[in-house]
Scaffold this motif. Structure first.
Motif, PDB file in Angstrom:
ATOM      1  N   SER A  23       0.797  -1.237   0.000  1.00 26.60           N
ATOM      2  CA  SER A  23       0.000   0.000   0.000  1.00 26.60           C
ATOM      3  C   SER A  23       0.825   1.280   0.000  1.00 26.60           C
ATOM      4  N   TYR A  24       2.024   1.235  -0.554  1.00 29.04           N
ATOM      5  CA  TYR A  24       2.815   2.437  -0.784  1.00 29.04           C
ATOM      6  C   TYR A  24       2.685   2.764  -2.276  1.00 29.04           C
ATOM      7  N   PHE A  25       1.777   3.690  -2.598  1.00 29.96           N
ATOM      8  CA  PHE A  25       1.484   3.987  -3.996  1.00 29.96           C
ATOM      9  C   PHE A  25       2.189   5.245  -4.499  1.00 29.96           C
ATOM     10  N   GLY A  26       2.334   6.254  -3.657  1.00 31.01           N
ATOM     11  CA  GLY A  26       2.898   7.521  -4.080  1.00 31.01           C
ATOM     12  C   GLY A  26       4.408   7.474  -4.147  1.00 31.01           C
ATOM     13  N   MET A  27       4.951   7.893  -5.272  1.00 30.93           N
ATOM     14  CA  MET A  27       6.409   7.923  -5.427  1.00 30.93           C
ATOM     15  C   MET A  27       6.761   8.822  -6.597  1.00 30.93           C
ATOM     16  N   THR A  28       7.967   9.328  -6.572  1.00 30.19           N
ATOM     17  CA  THR A  28       8.527  10.057  -7.700  1.00 30.19           C
ATOM     18  C   THR A  28       9.671   9.218  -8.231  1.00 30.19           C
ATOM     19  N   VAL A  29       9.715   9.033  -9.538  1.00 30.18           N
ATOM     20  CA  VAL A  29      10.732   8.179 -10.154  1.00 30.18           C
ATOM     21  C   VAL A  29      11.483   8.988 -11.205  1.00 30.18           C
ATOM     22  N   SER A  30      12.807   8.918 -11.157  1.00 26.95           N
ATOM     23  CA  SER A  30      13.658   9.631 -12.117  1.00 26.95           C
ATOM     24  C   SER A  30      14.694   8.682 -12.691  1.00 26.95           C
ATOM     25  N   GLU A  31      15.039   8.904 -13.954  1.00 36.43           N
ATOM     26  CA  GLU A  31      16.171   8.201 -14.550  1.00 36.43           C
ATOM     27  C   GLU A  31      17.413   9.022 -14.249  1.00 36.43           C
ATOM     28  N   VAL A  32      18.397   8.410 -13.617  1.00 33.76           N
ATOM     29  CA  VAL A  32      19.623   9.104 -13.245  1.00 33.76           C
ATOM     30  C   VAL A  32      20.827   8.300 -13.724  1.00 33.76           C
ATOM     31  N   SER A  33      21.996   8.903 -13.652  1.00 32.56           N
ATOM     32  CA  SER A  33      23.254   8.221 -13.960  1.00 32.56           C
ATOM     33  C   SER A  33      24.204   8.452 -12.815  1.00 32.56           C
ATOM     34  N   GLY A  34      25.032   7.471 -12.550  1.00 34.27           N
ATOM     35  CA  GLY A  34      26.001   7.648 -11.480  1.00 34.27           C
ATOM     36  C   GLY A  34      26.942   6.473 -11.402  1.00 34.27           C
ATOM     37  N   ARG A  35      27.771   6.540 -10.391  1.00 26.87           N
ATOM     38  CA  ARG A  35      28.702   5.445 -10.153  1.00 26.87           C
ATOM     39  C   ARG A  35      29.062   5.424  -8.675  1.00 26.87           C
ATOM     40  N   GLY A  36      29.467   4.269  -8.234  1.00 27.31           N
ATOM     41  CA  GLY A  36      29.865   4.096  -6.847  1.00 27.31           C
ATOM     42  C   GLY A  36      31.289   3.584  -6.790  1.00 27.31           C
ATOM     43  N   HIS A  37      31.522   2.672  -5.884  1.00 27.38           N
ATOM     44  CA  HIS A  37      32.866   2.126  -5.690  1.00 27.38           C
ATOM     45  C   HIS A  37      33.381   1.358  -6.899  1.00 27.38           C
ATOM     46  N   GLN A  38      32.456   0.825  -7.707  1.00 25.41           N
ATOM     47  CA  GLN A  38      32.899   0.032  -8.860  1.00 25.41           C
ATOM     48  C   GLN A  38      33.501   0.894  -9.960  1.00 25.41           C
TER      49      GLN A  38
END
Length: 111
Positions: A23-38
């Motif tokens: 029952s968690y319906f509300g959300m904002t979704v974005s396409e992003v780019s990034g990197r971490g430790h890899q």
């Protein structure tokens, strides 16, 4: 609290479905780019090897009551996890206030 989850693109639908089942319906979704430790990934093609340093990800933002924050984060983590580098991160941030634009409600009623 505001939950910001940065996950693999291919795990998004499964995460969305799991959140909706709880029952968690509300959300904002974005396409992003990034990197971490890899620091990106190396790919091999006919012309040779090359490095992709910024990987495509999906960022999900959800604001929930304080009592639901770790429940929601746990759902996202369990569904988004592949066990490989690059699975993503979940951030839990404080939210000072919320105001529903349509009605002007604020605080608990706006969340």
């Amino acid at each position: 609290k505001k939950i910001e989850a940065i996950i693999r693109e291919e795990r998004f639908e499964a995460v969305r479905q799991a959140l909706e089942e709880k029952s968690y319906f509300g959300m904002t979704v974005s396409e992003v780019s990034g990197r971490g430790h890899q620091k990106g990934i190396r790919l091999q093609q006919r012309v040779g090897e090359y490095c992709v340093s910024l990987l495509p990800k999906i960022k999900i933002e959800v604001v929930v009551l304080d009592s639901d924050a770790y429940i929601l984060a746990s759902i996202i983590r369990n569904v988004a996890k592949t066990g490989e580098e690059g699975d993503g991160k979940i951030f839990i941030l404080p939210v000072e206030d919320a105001i529903r634009i349509r009605t002007g409600e604020s605080g608990f009623n706006a969340v």
